[in-house]
Design an enzyme around this catalytic site. Structure first.
Site, PDB file in Angstrom:
ATOM      1  N   GLY A  20     -12.430 -48.962 -45.176  1.00 29.08           N
ATOM      2  CA  GLY A  20     -12.664 -49.364 -43.788  1.00 29.08           C
ATOM      3  C   GLY A  20     -11.540 -50.161 -43.159  1.00 29.08           C
ATOM      4  N   SER A  21     -10.307 -49.987 -43.645  1.00 32.40           N
ATOM      5  CA  SER A  21      -9.214 -50.750 -43.017  1.00 32.40           C
ATOM      6  C   SER A  21      -8.942 -50.246 -41.597  1.00 32.40           C
ATOM      7  CB  SER A  21      -7.945 -50.719 -43.875  1.00 32.40           C
ATOM      8  OG  SER A  21      -7.398 -49.421 -43.913  1.00 32.40           O
ATOM      9  N   ILE A  97     -17.576 -33.378 -44.029  1.00 32.89           N
ATOM     10  CA  ILE A  97     -17.223 -32.445 -42.946  1.00 32.89           C
ATOM     11  C   ILE A  97     -18.461 -32.211 -42.098  1.00 32.89           C
ATOM     12  CG2 ILE A  97     -16.416 -30.113 -42.414  1.00 32.89           C
ATOM     13  CD1 ILE A  97     -14.855 -30.248 -45.116  1.00 32.89           C
ATOM     14  N   LEU A  98     -18.385 -32.597 -40.842  1.00 29.87           N
ATOM     15  CA  LEU A  98     -19.538 -32.482 -39.945  1.00 29.87           C
ATOM     16  C   LEU A  98     -19.771 -31.015 -39.566  1.00 29.87           C
ATOM     17  CD1 LEU A  98     -18.613 -35.552 -37.736  1.00 29.87           C
ATOM     18  CD2 LEU A  98     -20.601 -35.411 -39.266  1.00 29.87           C
ATOM     19  N   ASN A 112     -10.587 -38.273 -34.813  1.00 24.67           N
ATOM     20  CA  ASN A 112     -10.391 -38.481 -36.259  1.00 24.67           C
ATOM     21  C   ASN A 112      -8.965 -38.946 -36.505  1.00 24.67           C
ATOM     22  OD1 ASN A 112     -10.849 -38.318 -39.103  1.00 24.67           O
ATOM     23  ND2 ASN A 112      -9.838 -36.319 -39.153  1.00 24.67           N
ATOM     24  N   HIS A 114      -6.065 -38.686 -39.474  1.00 26.76           N
ATOM     25  CA  HIS A 114      -5.794 -37.919 -40.691  1.00 26.76           C
ATOM     26  C   HIS A 114      -4.420 -38.331 -41.241  1.00 26.76           C
ATOM     27  CE1 HIS A 114      -6.062 -34.559 -43.455  1.00 26.76           C
ATOM     28  NE2 HIS A 114      -4.804 -34.283 -43.177  1.00 26.76           N
ATOM     29  N   ASP A 150      -9.654 -30.422 -39.369  1.00 30.26           N
ATOM     30  CA  ASP A 150      -8.365 -31.052 -39.010  1.00 30.26           C
ATOM     31  C   ASP A 150      -7.531 -30.196 -38.057  1.00 30.26           C
ATOM     32  OD1 ASP A 150      -9.026 -33.196 -40.669  1.00 30.26           O
ATOM     33  OD2 ASP A 150      -8.119 -32.264 -42.424  1.00 30.26           O
TER      34      ASP A 150
HETATM   35  C1  GAR Z   1      -7.073 -43.217 -44.253  1.00 27.98           C
HETATM   36  O1  GAR Z   1      -5.801 -42.979 -44.801  1.00 27.98           O
HETATM   37  C2  GAR Z   1      -7.506 -42.023 -43.427  1.00 27.98           C
HETATM   38  O2  GAR Z   1      -6.456 -41.434 -42.704  1.00 27.98           O
HETATM   39  C3  GAR Z   1      -8.010 -41.097 -44.489  1.00 27.98           C
HETATM   40  O3  GAR Z   1      -8.709 -41.923 -45.390  1.00 27.98           O
HETATM   41  C4  GAR Z   1      -8.133 -43.239 -45.365  1.00 27.98           C
HETATM   42  C5  GAR Z   1      -9.228 -44.237 -45.074  1.00 27.98           C
HETATM   43  O4  GAR Z   1      -8.774 -45.544 -45.222  1.00 27.98           O
HETATM   44  N1  GAR Z   1      -8.842 -40.077 -43.946  1.00 27.98           N
HETATM   45  C6  GAR Z   1      -8.944 -38.864 -44.456  1.00 27.98           C
HETATM   46  O5  GAR Z   1      -8.339 -38.506 -45.447  1.00 27.98           O
HETATM   47  C7  GAR Z   1      -9.884 -37.938 -43.708  1.00 27.98           C
HETATM   48  N2  GAR Z   1      -9.772 -36.613 -44.176  1.00 27.98           N
HETATM   49  P1  GAR Z   1      -9.629 -46.752 -44.664  1.00 27.98           P
HETATM   50  O6  GAR Z   1     -11.061 -46.574 -45.178  1.00 27.98           O
HETATM   51  O7  GAR Z   1      -8.977 -47.986 -45.229  1.00 27.98           O
HETATM   52  O8  GAR Z   1      -9.581 -46.717 -43.157  1.00 27.98           O
END
Ligand code: GAR
Length: 191
Positions: A20-21, A97-98, A112, A114, A150
């Site tokens: 969740g950063s 994936i929704l 989103n 990515h 994506d």
């Molecule tokens: C992030 O790098 C985000 O771009 C990626 O997961 C990480 C979540 O980090 N998302 C995906 O890969 C989606 N397909 P976070 O929980 O610290 O925000």
């Protein structure tokens, strides 16, 4: 862009699965005067998501649906979104994936982030694949969500150089730091 105040802000739900950063950076952004959105709901498919702590810290409502029965949980999610009058969904490390049906219910209102320079490296393990492919650069993309993985319209991207001794871990760290700035910037661009 018109500045929105208080209750006029765009009611937003952030969907997470892990640390969740990005959620944290979006919450901080939402507190700024210039932010067009307020974050009113955090949804996770994973009860162990570290990111759920931000619900407590910042007093934001959280919901957990494990999405094991995706169809059922998407219905419950849509109910929650309606109940909380949510206008925008920001996916932030949400690893489910929704379905098309769900996306159609929020058409044009799901963003989103990515961790690659789309259209390169859709899906998972983006950093490993970028390094293996001997790319000079990788990065992150904020895009609208459509029914293809994506593949929705790109809002904004930022890139980082892939160094000689780069590992998926070091690359992920560099890109994540960029993501935290990119998501708010992309939101300002759209609204
Ligand atoms: C992030 O790098 C985000 O771009 C990626 O997961 C990480 C979540 O980090 N998302 C995906 O890969 C989606 N397909 P976070 O929980 O610290 O925000």
């Amino acid at each position: 862009m018109a500045l929105l105040t208080g209750s006029n802000k765009i009611k937003t739900a952030v969907f997470i699965s892990g640390t969740g950063s990005n959620l944290k950076s979006l919450i901080k952004f939402s507190k700024l005067k210039k932010s067009p959105l307020s974050i009113n709901l955090i949804l996770s498919n994973n009860p162990k998501s570290k990111g759920l702590q931000y619900g407590k810290i910042f007093k934001i409502k959280t919901k957990i649906f494990d999405f094991k029965k995706q169809h059922v949980d998407e219905k419950k999610t849509l109910f929650e979104l309606k109940k909380n009058r949510i206008d925008l969904i920001c996916l932030a490390g949400f690893m489910k994936i929704l379905s098309k049906t769900f996306i159609n219910n929020f058409d044009g209102k799901i963003l989103n982030i990515h961790p690659s320079l789309l259209p390169k490296f859709k899906g998972l393990n983006t950093h490993e694949r970028a390094i293996r492919n001997k790319e000079k650069y990788s990065g992150c993309t904020v895009h609208f969500v459509n029914s293809k993985l994506d593949s929705g319209k790109i809002v904004l991207q930022d890139k980082v150089r892939i160094n000689k001794n780069e590992t998926p871990k070091t690359l992920a760290k560099k890109i994540l730091a960029k993501e935290h700035k990119l998501y708010p910037k992309a939101i300002l661009k759209v609204f």
